[in-house]
Design an enzyme around this catalytic site. Structure first.
Site, PDB file in Angstrom:
ATOM      1  N   PRO A 188      -3.526   7.207 -18.702  1.00  0.00           N
ATOM      2  CG  PRO A 188      -2.740   9.159 -19.718  1.00  0.00           C
ATOM      3  CD  PRO A 188      -2.852   7.680 -19.929  1.00  0.00           C
ATOM      4  CB  SER A 229      -8.404  -0.259 -10.766  1.00  0.00           C
ATOM      5  OG  SER A 229      -7.601   0.368  -9.797  1.00  0.00           O
ATOM      6  CE1 TYR A 285      -8.969 -16.112 -20.987  1.00  0.00           C
ATOM      7  CE2 TYR A 285      -9.015 -14.867 -23.044  1.00  0.00           C
ATOM      8  CZ  TYR A 285      -9.670 -15.616 -22.074  1.00  0.00           C
ATOM      9  OH  TYR A 285     -11.007 -15.859 -22.188  1.00  0.00           O
ATOM     10  CD  GLU A 299       2.633  -6.371 -11.562  1.00  0.00           C
ATOM     11  OE1 GLU A 299       1.773  -6.757 -12.369  1.00  0.00           O
ATOM     12  OE2 GLU A 299       2.934  -5.179 -11.413  1.00  0.00           O
ATOM     13  NE  ARG A 300      -2.385  -8.429  -8.622  1.00  0.00           N
ATOM     14  CZ  ARG A 300      -3.558  -8.473  -9.226  1.00  0.00           C
ATOM     15  NH1 ARG A 300      -4.297  -9.559  -9.149  1.00  0.00           N
ATOM     16  NH2 ARG A 300      -3.988  -7.429  -9.910  1.00  0.00           N
ATOM     17  N   GLY A 316      13.654   7.076  16.093  1.00  0.00           N
ATOM     18  CA  GLY A 316      13.468   8.453  16.538  1.00  0.00           C
ATOM     19  C   GLY A 316      14.001   9.456  15.519  1.00  0.00           C
ATOM     20  N   GLY A 332      -2.133  -3.701  -8.795  1.00  0.00           N
ATOM     21  CA  GLY A 332      -3.498  -3.939  -8.294  1.00  0.00           C
ATOM     22  C   GLY A 332      -3.583  -3.390  -6.874  1.00  0.00           C
TER      23      GLY A 332
HETATM   24  C1  LIG Z   1       5.505   4.037  -9.346  1.00  0.00           C
HETATM   25  C2  LIG Z   1       4.509   3.282 -10.179  1.00  0.00           C
HETATM   26  C3  LIG Z   1       4.973   2.343 -11.095  1.00  0.00           C
HETATM   27  C4  LIG Z   1       4.070   1.671 -11.918  1.00  0.00           C
HETATM   28  N1  LIG Z   1       4.539   0.829 -12.901  1.00  0.00           N
HETATM   29  C5  LIG Z   1       3.674   0.361 -13.841  1.00  0.00           C
HETATM   30  C6  LIG Z   1       4.137  -0.359 -14.984  1.00  0.00           C
HETATM   31  O1  LIG Z   1       5.345  -0.634 -15.119  1.00  0.00           O
HETATM   32  N2  LIG Z   1       3.248  -0.728 -15.937  1.00  0.00           N
HETATM   33  C7  LIG Z   1       1.925  -0.454 -15.828  1.00  0.00           C
HETATM   34  O2  LIG Z   1       1.166  -0.807 -16.727  1.00  0.00           O
HETATM   35  N3  LIG Z   1       1.423   0.197 -14.739  1.00  0.00           N
HETATM   36  C8  LIG Z   1       2.274   0.612 -13.762  1.00  0.00           C
HETATM   37  N4  LIG Z   1       1.789   1.300 -12.660  1.00  0.00           N
HETATM   38  C9  LIG Z   1       0.358   1.525 -12.546  1.00  0.00           C
HETATM   39  C10 LIG Z   1      -0.315   0.787 -11.410  1.00  0.00           C
HETATM   40  O3  LIG Z   1      -0.495  -0.558 -11.740  1.00  0.00           O
HETATM   41  C11 LIG Z   1      -1.638   1.541 -11.139  1.00  0.00           C
HETATM   42  O4  LIG Z   1      -1.266   2.744 -10.479  1.00  0.00           O
HETATM   43  C12 LIG Z   1      -2.613   0.755 -10.324  1.00  0.00           C
HETATM   44  O5  LIG Z   1      -3.096  -0.337 -11.056  1.00  0.00           O
HETATM   45  C13 LIG Z   1      -3.809   1.614  -9.879  1.00  0.00           C
HETATM   46  O6  LIG Z   1      -4.348   2.326 -10.942  1.00  0.00           O
HETATM   47  P1  LIG Z   1      -4.560   3.928 -10.813  1.00  0.00           P
HETATM   48  O7  LIG Z   1      -3.312   4.494 -10.263  1.00  0.00           O
HETATM   49  O8  LIG Z   1      -5.029   4.433 -12.105  1.00  0.00           O
HETATM   50  O9  LIG Z   1      -5.683   4.107  -9.719  1.00  0.00           O
HETATM   51  P2  LIG Z   1      -7.256   4.065  -9.967  1.00  0.00           P
HETATM   52  O10 LIG Z   1      -7.647   2.824 -10.653  1.00  0.00           O
HETATM   53  O11 LIG Z   1      -7.681   5.352 -10.551  1.00  0.00           O
HETATM   54  O12 LIG Z   1      -7.777   3.983  -8.471  1.00  0.00           O
HETATM   55  C14 LIG Z   1      -7.945   5.131  -7.623  1.00  0.00           C
HETATM   56  C15 LIG Z   1      -8.531   4.645  -6.306  1.00  0.00           C
HETATM   57  O13 LIG Z   1      -9.823   4.055  -6.548  1.00  0.00           O
HETATM   58  C16 LIG Z   1      -9.836   2.737  -6.055  1.00  0.00           C
HETATM   59  N5  LIG Z   1     -10.647   1.846  -6.895  1.00  0.00           N
HETATM   60  C17 LIG Z   1     -10.541   1.661  -8.248  1.00  0.00           C
HETATM   61  N6  LIG Z   1     -11.402   0.723  -8.656  1.00  0.00           N
HETATM   62  C18 LIG Z   1     -12.041   0.275  -7.543  1.00  0.00           C
HETATM   63  C19 LIG Z   1     -13.060  -0.695  -7.303  1.00  0.00           C
HETATM   64  N7  LIG Z   1     -13.565  -1.426  -8.303  1.00  0.00           N
HETATM   65  N8  LIG Z   1     -13.477  -0.855  -6.038  1.00  0.00           N
HETATM   66  C20 LIG Z   1     -12.962  -0.133  -5.023  1.00  0.00           C
HETATM   67  N9  LIG Z   1     -12.005   0.800  -5.181  1.00  0.00           N
HETATM   68  C21 LIG Z   1     -11.547   1.002  -6.425  1.00  0.00           C
HETATM   69  C22 LIG Z   1      -8.383   2.292  -6.068  1.00  0.00           C
HETATM   70  O14 LIG Z   1      -8.158   1.207  -5.195  1.00  0.00           O
HETATM   71  C23 LIG Z   1      -7.689   3.562  -5.641  1.00  0.00           C
HETATM   72  O15 LIG Z   1      -7.734   3.682  -4.245  1.00  0.00           O
HETATM   73  C24 LIG Z   1       2.679   1.918 -11.785  1.00  0.00           C
HETATM   74  C25 LIG Z   1       2.228   2.824 -10.824  1.00  0.00           C
HETATM   75  C26 LIG Z   1       3.123   3.510 -10.040  1.00  0.00           C
HETATM   76  C27 LIG Z   1       2.587   4.509  -9.053  1.00  0.00           C
END
Ligand SMILES: Cc1cc2nc3c(=O)[nH]c(=O)nc-3n(C[C@H](O)[C@H](O)[C@H](O)COP(=O)(O)OP(=O)(O)OC[C@H]3O[C@@H](n4cnc5c(N)ncnc54)[C@H](O)[C@@H]3O)c2cc1C
Length: 421
Positions: free
Chosen positions: A165, A169, A270, A279-280, A376, A406
Site C-alpha cells: 500500500p 515504484s 537482484y 516481465e517488460r 463508432g 514499472g
Molecule cells: C492490475 C494490477 C496488477 C498488478 N499486479 C502486480 C503483481 O502481481 N505483483 C506486484 O508486486 N505488483 C503488481 N502491481 C503493482 C504495479 O507494479 C504498481 O502499480 C506499479 O509499479 C506502480 O506503483 P504504484 O501503483 O504504487 O504507483 P506509485 O509508485 O505510487 O506512482 C504514482 C505516480 O507517481 C509516478 N512516480 C513514481 N515515482 C516516480 C519518479 N521517481 N519519477 C516520476 N514519477 C514517479 C508514477 O509514475 C505514477 O504516475 C499491479 C498493479 C495493478 C494496477
C-alpha cells in the site's frame, strides 16, 4: 444504433462471433505487413503457434465474455494449459517442462492475447512470466521440486508479491518485515495489487530482512496458502483485467521456515531486477499482439461499414487513422522484437527492453482508442457480438500497461539515467 446486429453492420463473418466468444484472426502473425516470419522467430515456432492458437480458440476465447462478467476465470484453465505443456515451455524436462526457451514463451504470450481477455492473459502471465521464473532461477533443488514442478503441472498457482500500500515504484521502500527467529522468520505487513493473489497457493514475497536502508535489506520468502496469519484481506475491483483476481494480502505474525527463503538473504533486489526484464518484454509482446488484432478488426470494419455512400475506410480521416495505427504497431513490434533478440542472446538489453515497454504500452492504449473510434457506436455499444466487447475490453485492459511492471515515468527515469542525466 442499439440492436444493430453483425449482419446489418456488414461485419465479415470470419471476424464475427462463432460461439459467444471473441474473434480470432486466422493469420494474425505477420498478416498485415505481409512479411511472414520475423526474427527471432523461426519456422520451428510456427507449429507451436498453430497449436496454441487452436487451444486459445477452443478453450479460452469462447468464455472470455462470461469470465469478464464473473470477475474470475476458473483454475481449470491452468490445468488445461498444463495438459498442453504450456505452463512449462521454457523449463527443463526434469521439472516437467518442455525444454524450450523464452522464445517459446514469447509465442505463448502473443497467442494468449488472441483470447481477447487481458484478465486471462494477465492471470496466466503472472504465474508463467513473473512468479515461477525466480523459483527456477534462484530456488534450491528442494524448492523447485516443491513449487516449480506442481506449478508446471497446474496444480499449484504462483503469484509475485512486491507492491505494498505504501510502496509501488520505490521498491526499496518495502515495509513488510521478516524478523529472524529460530528455524525461520516471522513476517508482518501487507501487499497489494497482487495478480493471482486471491487464488495463489504460493506467493513469492518481497520482505525486509535487515534494517539496512535502500536496496540492501530485501529478501524473498515463499509464503504458502494456509500458513497461519497469512490471509487475502481483499479481492480488489478494477478498471480492466476483470477476469483476473487482484489481491490485497495481509501477513500477521506468519512463521515462514528457513527452507522457504528464495535466493540469498538480503540480496532480493537482484531477484527483482532479474525478473523485470522478462516481465517488460512480456508486456510489450502482449501489447503488440493486441494492437495487431485491433488493427485487423479496424481494417475489416472500415472496409465493410458504409457511410455517405462508401466504405468509411475510403474517408481520408479514417484511412489516415488506420495508417497511423499501423505505424504505432510496427514501431512497437520492431523495438519489442529487437529487445527480445538481445535478451534471447543473453546480452544486456535494459535500454531496449525499457524503450520497448514504454513505447508499446502507450501505443496500445492509443490504438485501442482509435479502434473504438473507428467502430463508432458499435464499438461502444455491444452491437457486434464478440467484437464490440473485445474492443471495449482492450480499451480498459491495455490502460494497465503504462502503470504495471514499472510506470511510464519510471521507464523514462531509467532511460534518462542510462544517458548519464
Ligand atoms: C492490475 C494490477 C496488477 C498488478 N499486479 C502486480 C503483481 O502481481 N505483483 C506486484 O508486486 N505488483 C503488481 N502491481 C503493482 C504495479 O507494479 C504498481 O502499480 C506499479 O509499479 C506502480 O506503483 P504504484 O501503483 O504504487 O504507483 P506509485 O509508485 O505510487 O506512482 C504514482 C505516480 O507517481 C509516478 N512516480 C513514481 N515515482 C516516480 C519518479 N521517481 N519519477 C516520476 N514519477 C514517479 C508514477 O509514475 C505514477 O504516475 C499491479 C498493479 C495493478 C494496477
Amino acid at each position: 444504433m442499439s440492436g444493430v446486429g453483425a449482419g446489418e453492420m456488414g461485419y465479415p463473418p470470419s471476424l464475427g462471433n462463432r460461439s459467444g466468444g471473441n474473434p480470432i484472426s486466422p493469420a494474425r502473425h505477420g498478416a498485415v505487413n505481409g512479411r511472414g516470419l520475423e526474427p527471432p522467430f523461426k519456422e520451428s515456432h510456427e507449429a507451436l503457434r498453430v497449436s496454441i492458437r487452436a487451444f486459445v480458440e477452443r478453450e479460452l476465447a469462447p468464455y472470455a465474455d462470461q469470465w469478464e462478467d464473473d470477475r474470475w476465470f476458473p483454475n481449470e484453465v491452468f490445468e488445461k494449459l498444463a495438459a498442453e505443456g504450456l505452463l512449462g515451455l521454457k523449463y527443463p524436462g526434469e521439472y516437467g517442462g518442455e525444454g524450450g526457451d523464452y522464445l517459446d514463451d514469447a509465442v505463448l504470450i502473443e497467442e494468449l492475447s488472441g483470447c481477447g481477455s487481458g484478465g486471462v492473459a494477465a492471470g496466466v502471465g503472472a504465474h508463467v512470466n513473473i512468479a515461477t521464473p525466480p523459483i527456477f532461477k534462484f530456488g534450491t533443488e528442494e524448492q523447485k521440486q516443491r513449487f516449480l514442478v506442481p506449478a508446471i503441472k497446474g496444480e499449484k498457482i504462483a503469484a509475485l508479491g512486491i507492491t505494498e500500500p505504501g510502496t509501488g515504484s520505490d521498491v526499496a521502500g518495502i515495509r513488510t518485515h521478516a524478523k529472524r527467529v529460530e528455524g525461520g522468520w516471522v513476517v508482518n505487513g501487507s501487499k497489494t495489487f497482487i495478480t493471482g493473489g486471491v487464488r495463489a497457493d504460493v506467493v513469492v514475497t518481497a520482505v525486509k530482512t535487515s534494517p539496512e536502508g535502500g536496496h540492501g535489506g530485501l529478501s524473498f520468502l515463499l509464503v504458502e496458502k494456509g500458513m497461519e496469519g497469512f490471509t487475502v484481506s481483499k479481492k480488489l475491483e478494477k478498471l480492466g483485467w476483470h477476469a483476473s483476481d487482484t489481491a490485497e494480502l495481509a501477513f500477521q505474525d506468519v512463521f515462514v521456515p528457513d527452507e522457504n527463503l528464495l535466493g540469498e538473504e538480503n540480496r532480493g533486489f537482484y531477484l527483482i531486477m532479474a525478473n523485470f526484464q522478462w516481465e517488460r518484454i512480456a508486456m510489450a509482446l502482449g501489447a503488440v499482439a493486441a494492437m495487431q488484432r485491433l488493427l485487423e478488426q479496424s481494417i475489416s470494419y472500415a472496409n465493410e461499414r458504409e457511410q455517405f455512400g462508401r466504405p468509411i475506410g475510403k474517408l481520408q480521416a479514417i484511412r489516415h487513422k488506420i495508417a497511423h495505427m499501423a505505424v504505432k504497431l510496427e514501431a512497437s513490434r520492431a523495438l519489442t522484437y529487437h529487445s527480445l533478440r538481445l535478451f534471447h542472446d543473453g546480452q544486456d538489453a535494459i535500454r531496449e527492453v525499457t524503450m520497448a515497454k514504454l513505447l508499446s504500452q502507450r501505443a496500445a492504449c492509443e490504438v485501442a482508442d482509435d479502434a473504438l473510434q473507428i467502430h463508432g457506436g458499435a464499438g461502444y455499444v455491444d452491437a457486434i457480438p464478440g467484437v464490440s466487447s473485445s474492443i471495449q475490453r482492450a480499451v480498459r485492459d491495455l490502460r494497465l500497461g503504462p502503470i504495471g511492471g514499472g510506470t511510464d515515468e519510471v521507464m523514462r527515469e531509467i532511460l534518462g539515467r542510462q544517458m548519464g542525466l
